[in-house]
Design a protein around this motif. Sequence first.
Motif, PDB file in Angstrom:
ATOM      1  N   ARG A   5      20.363   2.329  72.257  1.00 44.99           N
ATOM      2  CA  ARG A   5      21.495   2.562  73.139  1.00 44.99           C
ATOM      3  C   ARG A   5      21.629   1.490  74.202  1.00 44.99           C
ATOM      4  NH1 ARG A   5      21.199   8.397  75.533  1.00 44.99           N
ATOM      5  NH2 ARG A   5      23.194   7.682  76.357  1.00 44.99           N
ATOM      6  N   VAL A   6      20.493   0.967  74.673  1.00 48.23           N
ATOM      7  CA  VAL A   6      20.516  -0.008  75.757  1.00 48.23           C
ATOM      8  C   VAL A   6      19.625  -1.185  75.375  1.00 48.23           C
ATOM      9  CG1 VAL A   6      20.019  -0.433  78.188  1.00 48.23           C
ATOM     10  CG2 VAL A   6      20.842   1.819  77.460  1.00 48.23           C
ATOM     11  N   ARG A   7      20.155  -2.374  75.493  1.00 50.13           N
ATOM     12  CA  ARG A   7      19.362  -3.558  75.183  1.00 50.13           C
ATOM     13  C   ARG A   7      18.499  -3.953  76.376  1.00 50.13           C
ATOM     14  NH1 ARG A   7      23.038  -8.260  72.978  1.00 50.13           N
ATOM     15  NH2 ARG A   7      24.190  -7.769  74.893  1.00 50.13           N
ATOM     16  N   LEU A   8      17.269  -4.371  76.077  1.00 51.68           N
ATOM     17  CA  LEU A   8      16.365  -4.907  77.075  1.00 51.68           C
ATOM     18  C   LEU A   8      16.119  -6.383  76.787  1.00 51.68           C
ATOM     19  CD1 LEU A   8      13.628  -2.107  77.320  1.00 51.68           C
ATOM     20  CD2 LEU A   8      15.459  -2.580  78.952  1.00 51.68           C
ATOM     21  N   PHE A   9      16.117  -7.184  77.834  1.00 46.57           N
ATOM     22  CA  PHE A   9      15.800  -8.597  77.710  1.00 46.57           C
ATOM     23  C   PHE A   9      14.509  -8.888  78.475  1.00 46.57           C
ATOM     24  CE2 PHE A   9      20.437  -8.232  77.521  1.00 46.57           C
ATOM     25  CZ  PHE A   9      20.705  -8.873  76.323  1.00 46.57           C
ATOM     26  N   GLN A  10      13.760  -9.878  78.013  1.00 48.09           N
ATOM     27  CA  GLN A  10      12.575 -10.312  78.733  1.00 48.09           C
ATOM     28  C   GLN A  10      12.832 -11.695  79.300  1.00 48.09           C
ATOM     29  OE1 GLN A  10       8.882 -10.181  76.552  1.00 48.09           O
ATOM     30  NE2 GLN A  10       7.676 -10.258  78.425  1.00 48.09           N
ATOM     31  N   THR A  11      12.560 -11.837  80.593  1.00 47.91           N
ATOM     32  CA  THR A  11      12.773 -13.131  81.239  1.00 47.91           C
ATOM     33  C   THR A  11      11.717 -14.135  80.803  1.00 47.91           C
ATOM     34  OG1 THR A  11      11.387 -12.637  83.159  1.00 47.91           O
ATOM     35  CG2 THR A  11      13.701 -11.949  83.264  1.00 47.91           C
ATOM     36  N   LEU A  12      12.014 -15.387  81.022  1.00 46.52           N
ATOM     37  CA  LEU A  12      11.008 -16.423  80.836  1.00 46.52           C
ATOM     38  C   LEU A  12       9.956 -16.317  81.943  1.00 46.52           C
ATOM     39  CD1 LEU A  12      13.350 -19.424  79.995  1.00 46.52           C
ATOM     40  CD2 LEU A  12      11.868 -18.182  78.391  1.00 46.52           C
ATOM     41  N   PRO A  13       8.755 -16.823  81.720  1.00 49.22           N
ATOM     42  CA  PRO A  13       7.746 -16.809  82.785  1.00 49.22           C
ATOM     43  C   PRO A  13       8.235 -17.563  84.025  1.00 49.22           C
ATOM     44  CG  PRO A  13       6.729 -17.321  80.677  1.00 49.22           C
ATOM     45  CD  PRO A  13       8.217 -17.365  80.450  1.00 49.22           C
ATOM     46  N   HIS A  14       7.928 -17.008  85.183  1.00 47.52           N
ATOM     47  CA  HIS A  14       8.297 -17.638  86.445  1.00 47.52           C
ATOM     48  C   HIS A  14       7.171 -17.394  87.452  1.00 47.52           C
ATOM     49  CE1 HIS A  14       9.882 -13.477  86.477  1.00 47.52           C
ATOM     50  NE2 HIS A  14       9.500 -13.486  87.742  1.00 47.52           N
ATOM     51  N   ALA A  15       7.230 -18.067  88.577  1.00 48.48           N
ATOM     52  CA  ALA A  15       6.179 -17.917  89.587  1.00 48.48           C
ATOM     53  C   ALA A  15       6.130 -16.479  90.091  1.00 48.48           C
ATOM     54  CB  ALA A  15       6.443 -18.876  90.749  1.00 48.48           C
ATOM     55  N   CYS A  16       4.938 -15.942  90.208  1.00 51.08           N
ATOM     56  CA  CYS A  16       4.752 -14.584  90.722  1.00 51.08           C
ATOM     57  C   CYS A  16       4.976 -14.581  92.228  1.00 51.08           C
ATOM     58  CB  CYS A  16       3.342 -14.096  90.387  1.00 51.08           C
ATOM     59  SG  CYS A  16       2.957 -12.467  91.076  1.00 51.08           S
ATOM     60  N   GLY A  17       5.689 -13.580  92.712  1.00 44.21           N
ATOM     61  CA  GLY A  17       5.957 -13.481  94.138  1.00 44.21           C
ATOM     62  C   GLY A  17       4.809 -12.899  94.939  1.00 44.21           C
ATOM     63  N   TYR A  18       3.749 -12.433  94.282  1.00 42.05           N
ATOM     64  CA  TYR A  18       2.643 -11.775  94.965  1.00 42.05           C
ATOM     65  C   TYR A  18       1.319 -12.514  94.842  1.00 42.05           C
ATOM     66  CZ  TYR A  18       6.053  -8.025  94.903  1.00 42.05           C
ATOM     67  OH  TYR A  18       7.197  -7.296  95.053  1.00 42.05           O
ATOM     68  N   PHE A  19       1.114 -13.201  93.716  1.00 35.51           N
ATOM     69  CA  PHE A  19      -0.134 -13.925  93.498  1.00 35.51           C
ATOM     70  C   PHE A  19       0.206 -15.377  93.137  1.00 35.51           C
ATOM     71  CE2 PHE A  19      -1.005  -9.482  92.363  1.00 35.51           C
ATOM     72  CZ  PHE A  19      -2.079  -9.218  93.201  1.00 35.51           C
ATOM     73  N   PRO A  20      -0.133 -16.320  93.997  1.00 35.93           N
ATOM     74  CA  PRO A  20       0.303 -17.712  93.778  1.00 35.93           C
ATOM     75  C   PRO A  20      -0.284 -18.361  92.531  1.00 35.93           C
ATOM     76  CG  PRO A  20      -1.245 -17.571  95.621  1.00 35.93           C
ATOM     77  CD  PRO A  20      -0.882 -16.166  95.256  1.00 35.93           C
ATOM     78  N   ASP A  21      -1.356 -17.815  92.011  1.00 32.25           N
ATOM     79  CA  ASP A  21      -1.988 -18.415  90.839  1.00 32.25           C
ATOM     80  C   ASP A  21      -1.557 -17.746  89.531  1.00 32.25           C
ATOM     81  OD1 ASP A  21      -3.238 -16.030  91.520  1.00 32.25           O
ATOM     82  OD2 ASP A  21      -5.211 -16.672  90.816  1.00 32.25           O
ATOM     83  N   ARG A  22      -0.549 -16.899  89.586  1.00 35.26           N
ATOM     84  CA  ARG A  22      -0.120 -16.177  88.390  1.00 35.26           C
ATOM     85  C   ARG A  22       1.359 -16.433  88.116  1.00 35.26           C
ATOM     86  NH1 ARG A  22      -2.835 -10.122  89.292  1.00 35.26           N
ATOM     87  NH2 ARG A  22      -4.829 -10.877  90.161  1.00 35.26           N
ATOM     88  N   THR A  23       1.735 -16.231  86.858  1.00 31.10           N
ATOM     89  CA  THR A  23       3.142 -16.215  86.482  1.00 31.10           C
ATOM     90  C   THR A  23       3.552 -14.785  86.178  1.00 31.10           C
ATOM     91  OG1 THR A  23       2.613 -16.633  84.159  1.00 31.10           O
ATOM     92  CG2 THR A  23       3.088 -18.556  85.549  1.00 31.10           C
ATOM     93  N   ALA A  24       4.848 -14.541  86.196  1.00 26.43           N
ATOM     94  CA  ALA A  24       5.365 -13.191  85.999  1.00 26.43           C
ATOM     95  C   ALA A  24       6.519 -13.213  84.998  1.00 26.43           C
ATOM     96  CB  ALA A  24       5.836 -12.618  87.335  1.00 26.43           C
ATOM     97  N   GLN A  25       6.760 -12.063  84.403  1.00 28.12           N
ATOM     98  CA  GLN A  25       7.921 -11.844  83.552  1.00 28.12           C
ATOM     99  C   GLN A  25       8.444 -10.442  83.807  1.00 28.12           C
ATOM    100  OE1 GLN A  25       5.833 -13.380  79.759  1.00 28.12           O
ATOM    101  NE2 GLN A  25       8.010 -13.777  79.349  1.00 28.12           N
TER     102      GLN A  25
END
Length: 234
Positions: A5-25
């Motif tokens: 019923r609803v499509r979900l998309f996954q973003t590309l990896p980007h800088a994490c806003g909470y941990f500077p050494d991690r990426t987020a999606q």
Amino acid sequence: MRSDRVRLFQTLPHACGYFPDRTAQNLVIDPAAPHLDQLYGPALERGFRRAGGHLYFPYCSSCRACTPCRIDVERFQPSRSQRRCLKRNADLQVVESMAGYNSERHALYERYLRQRHPGGGMDEADASDFRRFLTAPWSPTLFLELRQGPRLLGVAVTDLSLHGLSAVYTFFDPDETERGLGTFAILQQVELARRRGIPWIYLGFWIEGHPKMDYKRHFRPLQIRTIDGWVDMP
């Protein structure tokens, strides 16, 4: 929100806003889906969050630190420190206002970002940035204005649905830190939810041990969403 019923998309990896050494999606509900206003309440129940016109959920390949959390409105009782916060701010008026841009709100928003989040990429927010981040055409949003007479001290951006109230974002006068306006705003959102018979206040994501997220655990009883559903935080 079944996948047929609803499509979900996954973003590309980007800088994490909470941990500077991690990426987020993030997982993002199709922003072009019809009736996003009707999807919003069930999305909150499943742990999603609104930023601008997007409903998203952190979905990182090697990290599950972001934990959805919500206040049980019926059972909530302010702590001693929260009662002191209410007393400190007894001189303020809380005004339910239509959501949207105006120069007074924008000036306060800019001051808040420049002093509280310098260099974070948002501290030069113009009018279009304000509108794009805080509002959405389909979102049932109101602004709780915190005023001392005519002076605007804070704004709690608040989304309403039958399923719950979402505390989207709060910005306030950075020179009034002793008032605890962030805490005061959440306490006013609790009262708003009680007046309207709304059972939950969604606070976004809690991250165990993270200094910017630690305040959320003080609004008890707080529930967190696990693989088994919503449970009370120990």
